[in-house]
Design a protein around this motif. Structure first.
Motif, PDB file in Angstrom:
ATOM      1  N   SER A  78       0.829  -1.212   0.000  1.00 45.77           N
ATOM      2  CA  SER A  78       0.000   0.000   0.000  1.00 45.77           C
ATOM      3  C   SER A  78       0.864   1.264   0.000  1.00 45.77           C
ATOM      4  O   SER A  78       0.582   2.232   0.708  1.00 45.77           O
ATOM      5  N   LEU A  79       1.914   1.225  -0.806  1.00 42.89           N
ATOM      6  CA  LEU A  79       2.807   2.372  -0.966  1.00 42.89           C
ATOM      7  C   LEU A  79       2.802   2.787  -2.435  1.00 42.89           C
ATOM      8  O   LEU A  79       2.257   2.088  -3.283  1.00 42.89           O
ATOM      9  N   LYS A  80       3.449   3.918  -2.713  1.00 47.88           N
ATOM     10  CA  LYS A  80       3.571   4.377  -4.093  1.00 47.88           C
ATOM     11  C   LYS A  80       4.875   3.859  -4.683  1.00 47.88           C
ATOM     12  O   LYS A  80       5.862   3.668  -3.969  1.00 47.88           O
ATOM     13  N   ARG A  81       4.881   3.658  -5.997  1.00 46.43           N
ATOM     14  CA  ARG A  81       6.070   3.165  -6.670  1.00 46.43           C
ATOM     15  C   ARG A  81       7.257   4.084  -6.414  1.00 46.43           C
ATOM     16  O   ARG A  81       8.380   3.647  -6.164  1.00 46.43           O
ATOM     17  N   ASN A  82       7.007   5.387  -6.427  1.00 44.09           N
ATOM     18  CA  ASN A  82       8.065   6.361  -6.196  1.00 44.09           C
ATOM     19  C   ASN A  82       8.697   6.190  -4.814  1.00 44.09           C
ATOM     20  O   ASN A  82       9.902   6.406  -4.646  1.00 44.09           O
ATOM     21  N   THR A  83       7.905   5.796  -3.839  1.00 44.94           N
ATOM     22  CA  THR A  83       8.428   5.577  -2.482  1.00 44.94           C
ATOM     23  C   THR A  83       9.446   4.445  -2.501  1.00 44.94           C
ATOM     24  O   THR A  83      10.534   4.556  -1.913  1.00 44.94           O
ATOM     25  N   ILE A  84       9.108   3.360  -3.188  1.00 47.50           N
ATOM     26  CA  ILE A  84      10.039   2.227  -3.295  1.00 47.50           C
ATOM     27  C   ILE A  84      11.309   2.663  -4.026  1.00 47.50           C
ATOM     28  O   ILE A  84      12.425   2.316  -3.619  1.00 47.50           O
ATOM     29  N   ALA A  85      11.144   3.438  -5.072  1.00 47.46           N
ATOM     30  CA  ALA A  85      12.309   3.932  -5.829  1.00 47.46           C
ATOM     31  C   ALA A  85      13.233   4.751  -4.924  1.00 47.46           C
ATOM     32  O   ALA A  85      14.461   4.592  -4.985  1.00 47.46           O
ATOM     33  N   THR A  86      12.666   5.620  -4.090  1.00 40.45           N
ATOM     34  CA  THR A  86      13.507   6.444  -3.205  1.00 40.45           C
ATOM     35  C   THR A  86      14.221   5.581  -2.171  1.00 40.45           C
ATOM     36  O   THR A  86      15.362   5.868  -1.812  1.00 40.45           O
ATOM     37  N   TYR A  87      13.551   4.487  -1.705  1.00 42.50           N
ATOM     38  CA  TYR A  87      14.225   3.564  -0.776  1.00 42.50           C
ATOM     39  C   TYR A  87      15.398   2.886  -1.473  1.00 42.50           C
ATOM     40  O   TYR A  87      16.501   2.797  -0.922  1.00 42.50           O
ATOM     41  N   GLU A  88      15.157   2.406  -2.684  1.00 44.73           N
ATOM     42  CA  GLU A  88      16.193   1.666  -3.407  1.00 44.73           C
ATOM     43  C   GLU A  88      17.377   2.551  -3.792  1.00 44.73           C
ATOM     44  O   GLU A  88      18.506   2.075  -3.882  1.00 44.73           O
ATOM     45  N   MET A  89      17.139   3.831  -4.023  1.00 42.42           N
ATOM     46  CA  MET A  89      18.223   4.759  -4.368  1.00 42.42           C
ATOM     47  C   MET A  89      18.915   5.294  -3.117  1.00 42.42           C
ATOM     48  O   MET A  89      19.917   6.001  -3.219  1.00 42.42           O
ATOM     49  N   GLY A  90      18.387   5.002  -1.944  1.00 43.70           N
ATOM     50  CA  GLY A  90      18.986   5.475  -0.706  1.00 43.70           C
ATOM     51  C   GLY A  90      18.651   6.915  -0.380  1.00 43.70           C
ATOM     52  O   GLY A  90      19.267   7.522   0.483  1.00 43.70           O
ATOM     53  N   LYS A  91      17.653   7.474  -1.078  1.00 40.80           N
ATOM     54  CA  LYS A  91      17.252   8.862  -0.822  1.00 40.80           C
ATOM     55  C   LYS A  91      16.315   8.979   0.374  1.00 40.80           C
ATOM     56  O   LYS A  91      16.120  10.072   0.887  1.00 40.80           O
ATOM     57  N   ALA A  92      15.729   7.848   0.771  1.00 39.50           N
ATOM     58  CA  ALA A  92      14.847   7.827   1.938  1.00 39.50           C
ATOM     59  C   ALA A  92      15.023   6.483   2.635  1.00 39.50           C
ATOM     60  O   ALA A  92      15.433   5.501   2.011  1.00 39.50           O
TER      61      ALA A  92
END
Length: 130
Positions: free
Chosen positions: A24-38
């Protein structure tokens, strides 16, 4: 943790969108986790571990195996639960539901025949695999 989230997602053969949807998250949220930005919140880490049976110590610290070991009956229950999620991306839902419904309508003798057939089929598959 960002690399481990990406590794987990790829191991599960999920897109960022599929991974996000199940949490129940947004794709962009996962992307920021994977890039280490969040960094995911404790709640998100817990959700990932619960949903995907991930070892929390591995996810947070890289220690241990990626997945927690499940007893066989829990593993089967997890598969069934995943198959029976009624979402638009799961065409098996209606088929499995109808199989279970039809089985429940059979006489006890017919159910026994199906169980016997299934047991023999499983035995044959195991012998073939050996």
């Amino acid at each position: 943790m960002n690399e481990r989230i990406k590794k987990l997602r790829k191991t599960l053969k999920l897109t960022q969108q599929e991974f996000a949807d199940r949490l129940s998250l947004k794709r962009n949220t996962i992307a920021t986790y994977e890039m280490g930005k969040a960094t995911p919140s404790d709640r998100t880490v817990n959700d990932i571990c619960e949903k995907y049976n991930v070892n929390e110590d591995w996810l947070r610290n890289g220690i241990g195996d990626m997945f927690n070991e499940l007893p066989e009956e829990d593993e089967v229950a997890a598969y069934v639960s995943d198959l029976l999620e009624n979402d638009e991306g799961n065409p098996l839902y209606d088929i499995i539901k109808e199989i279970m419904h039809t089985y429940s309508e059979l006489t006890p003798k017919s159910q026994e025949v199906i169980r016997d057939f299934s047991a023999q089929l499983l035995k044959n598959l195991k012998e073939k695999g050996d």
